[in-house]
Design an enzyme around this catalytic site. Sequence first.
Site, PDB file in Angstrom:
ATOM      1  N   LYS A  21       0.823  -1.226   0.000  1.00 44.32           N
ATOM      2  CA  LYS A  21       0.000   0.000   0.000  1.00 44.32           C
ATOM      3  C   LYS A  21       0.848   1.263   0.000  1.00 44.32           C
ATOM      4  O   LYS A  21       0.470   2.250  -0.624  1.00 44.32           O
ATOM      5  CB  LYS A  21      -1.017  -0.011   1.141  1.00 44.32           C
ATOM      6  CG  LYS A  21      -0.429   0.221   2.513  1.00 44.32           C
ATOM      7  CD  LYS A  21      -1.506   0.167   3.588  1.00 44.32           C
ATOM      8  CE  LYS A  21      -0.892   0.079   4.972  1.00 44.32           C
ATOM      9  NZ  LYS A  21      -0.064   1.192   5.408  1.00 44.32           N
ATOM     10  N   ARG A  96      -7.470   3.501  10.744  1.00 41.89           N
ATOM     11  CA  ARG A  96      -7.056   2.120  10.915  1.00 41.89           C
ATOM     12  C   ARG A  96      -7.984   1.364  11.856  1.00 41.89           C
ATOM     13  O   ARG A  96      -7.766   0.191  12.131  1.00 41.89           O
ATOM     14  CB  ARG A  96      -5.663   2.122  11.525  1.00 41.89           C
ATOM     15  CG  ARG A  96      -4.714   1.121  10.918  1.00 41.89           C
ATOM     16  CD  ARG A  96      -3.364   1.519  11.434  1.00 41.89           C
ATOM     17  NE  ARG A  96      -2.299   0.637  11.143  1.00 41.89           N
ATOM     18  CZ  ARG A  96      -1.292   0.935  10.309  1.00 41.89           C
ATOM     19  NH1 ARG A  96      -1.295   2.041   9.618  1.00 41.89           N
ATOM     20  NH2 ARG A  96      -0.303   0.107  10.174  1.00 41.89           N
ATOM     21  N   ARG A 135      11.528  -7.449   3.342  1.00 41.11           N
ATOM     22  CA  ARG A 135      11.767  -6.046   3.694  1.00 41.11           C
ATOM     23  C   ARG A 135      12.590  -5.955   4.985  1.00 41.11           C
ATOM     24  O   ARG A 135      13.452  -5.088   5.118  1.00 41.11           O
ATOM     25  CB  ARG A 135      10.425  -5.315   3.864  1.00 41.11           C
ATOM     26  CG  ARG A 135      10.586  -3.826   4.104  1.00 41.11           C
ATOM     27  CD  ARG A 135       9.262  -3.112   4.050  1.00 41.11           C
ATOM     28  NE  ARG A 135       8.487  -3.290   5.263  1.00 41.11           N
ATOM     29  CZ  ARG A 135       7.257  -2.832   5.441  1.00 41.11           C
ATOM     30  NH1 ARG A 135       6.650  -2.178   4.467  1.00 41.11           N
ATOM     31  NH2 ARG A 135       6.621  -3.012   6.565  1.00 41.11           N
ATOM     32  N   ARG A 141      13.783  -2.844   9.241  1.00 40.70           N
ATOM     33  CA  ARG A 141      12.790  -2.130  10.052  1.00 40.70           C
ATOM     34  C   ARG A 141      12.563  -2.876  11.358  1.00 40.70           C
ATOM     35  O   ARG A 141      12.334  -4.081  11.359  1.00 40.70           O
ATOM     36  CB  ARG A 141      11.482  -1.973   9.271  1.00 40.70           C
ATOM     37  CG  ARG A 141      11.351  -0.590   8.663  1.00 40.70           C
ATOM     38  CD  ARG A 141      10.121  -0.468   7.808  1.00 40.70           C
ATOM     39  NE  ARG A 141       8.871  -0.615   8.563  1.00 40.70           N
ATOM     40  CZ  ARG A 141       7.707  -0.234   8.093  1.00 40.70           C
ATOM     41  NH1 ARG A 141       7.619   0.338   6.911  1.00 40.70           N
ATOM     42  NH2 ARG A 141       6.615  -0.422   8.795  1.00 40.70           N
ATOM     43  N   ARG A 152       0.926  -7.299  13.975  1.00 43.92           N
ATOM     44  CA  ARG A 152       0.383  -6.294  13.051  1.00 43.92           C
ATOM     45  C   ARG A 152      -0.703  -6.890  12.148  1.00 43.92           C
ATOM     46  O   ARG A 152      -1.737  -6.261  11.912  1.00 43.92           O
ATOM     47  CB  ARG A 152       1.512  -5.692  12.202  1.00 43.92           C
ATOM     48  CG  ARG A 152       2.302  -4.616  12.954  1.00 43.92           C
ATOM     49  CD  ARG A 152       3.753  -4.502  12.515  1.00 43.92           C
ATOM     50  NE  ARG A 152       3.978  -4.275  11.114  1.00 43.92           N
ATOM     51  CZ  ARG A 152       4.025  -3.073  10.546  1.00 43.92           C
ATOM     52  NH1 ARG A 152       3.832  -1.985  11.261  1.00 43.92           N
ATOM     53  NH2 ARG A 152       4.256  -2.942   9.264  1.00 43.92           N
TER      54      ARG A 152
HETATM   55  P1  AMP Z   1       2.522   1.653   8.749  1.00 48.62           P
HETATM   56  O1  AMP Z   1       3.764   2.153   8.101  1.00 48.62           O
HETATM   57  O2  AMP Z   1       1.275   2.266   8.178  1.00 48.62           O
HETATM   58  O3  AMP Z   1       2.447   0.168   8.796  1.00 48.62           O
HETATM   59  O4  AMP Z   1       2.583   2.162  10.275  1.00 48.62           O
HETATM   60  C1  AMP Z   1       3.635   1.773  11.135  1.00 48.62           C
HETATM   61  C2  AMP Z   1       3.182   1.830  12.580  1.00 48.62           C
HETATM   62  O5  AMP Z   1       2.786   3.165  12.927  1.00 48.62           O
HETATM   63  C3  AMP Z   1       1.964   0.977  12.923  1.00 48.62           C
HETATM   64  O6  AMP Z   1       2.299  -0.383  13.188  1.00 48.62           O
HETATM   65  C4  AMP Z   1       1.435   1.681  14.171  1.00 48.62           C
HETATM   66  O7  AMP Z   1       2.219   1.394  15.296  1.00 48.62           O
HETATM   67  C5  AMP Z   1       1.659   3.143  13.807  1.00 48.62           C
HETATM   68  N1  AMP Z   1       0.489   3.698  13.074  1.00 48.62           N
HETATM   69  C6  AMP Z   1       0.448   4.086  11.760  1.00 48.62           C
HETATM   70  N2  AMP Z   1      -0.772   4.546  11.426  1.00 48.62           N
HETATM   71  C7  AMP Z   1      -1.527   4.435  12.549  1.00 48.62           C
HETATM   72  C8  AMP Z   1      -2.881   4.720  12.846  1.00 48.62           C
HETATM   73  N3  AMP Z   1      -3.726   5.210  11.904  1.00 48.62           N
HETATM   74  N4  AMP Z   1      -3.319   4.500  14.102  1.00 48.62           N
HETATM   75  C9  AMP Z   1      -2.502   4.026  15.060  1.00 48.62           C
HETATM   76  N5  AMP Z   1      -1.218   3.712  14.853  1.00 48.62           N
HETATM   77  C10 AMP Z   1      -0.722   3.896  13.603  1.00 48.62           C
END
Ligand code: AMP
Length: 204
Positions: A21, A96, A135, A141, A152
């Site tokens: 995404k 989310r 990744r 990461r 996750r």
């Molecule tokens: P992502 O890169 O979108 O997978 O986000 C990485 C991490 O950031 C997630 O695993 C959460 O810990 C935090 N995070 C990102 N977006 C949100 C959201 N909308 N609500 C809560 N935590 C978020």
Amino acid sequence: MTDSVNSSARFLIVGPQGSGKGTQGVRIAAAFHIPVVSTGDVFRANVAAGTPLGQKVQAIIEAGDLVPDELTSEIVRDRLSQADAADGFLLDGYPRNLGQVSDLDDFLRGRDESLDAVIELRVPREESIARLSLRAQEQGRTDDTEEVIANRLGIYERETAPILGVYGERGIVDTIDGVGSLDEITDRIVAALEARGLIRTAAA
Ligand code: AMP
């Protein structure tokens, strides 16, 4: 054939970790000349820079848990209030969960706006896990360890997938097969958006 066009482009891209995404979001935003608003990127940048926000969220992100809604929604409201997001934006990773959907609804309603389309990128669970493991090796990461990946994906299934039911009732979800080459997937998304009458305007 569509009989209406819509020059606003307010999109959300949703998919499990490892669905691509982030990559597709950047491509679609470029095609529609709109900014990407990625909460994950905002949080990671703050952690890297050691800001007070970064210190607050670091442990949460490293465990793969969700940052509290209040904090996350405030960050998004601030970002969407900037001038470049006035006519369109692509949200990546927010909302989310259902609480964030309602926060975003309240904010957009106050501006007389709403989302035009929700792009759901669908990939089989094994494919997500394989991509995330790759990744982890390539980018290191800290939230890509096996245990955190499982957390996750579990949170995605429990908390994030239900938002597609809400947006589905509004008739704005396009479910896209996320397996294929990057270009194929981008083409599928653009075709789905264009079929809704959402047009790519010239760069400002
Ligand atoms: P992502 O890169 O979108 O997978 O986000 C990485 C991490 O950031 C997630 O695993 C959460 O810990 C935090 N995070 C990102 N977006 C949100 C959201 N909308 N609500 C809560 N935590 C978020």
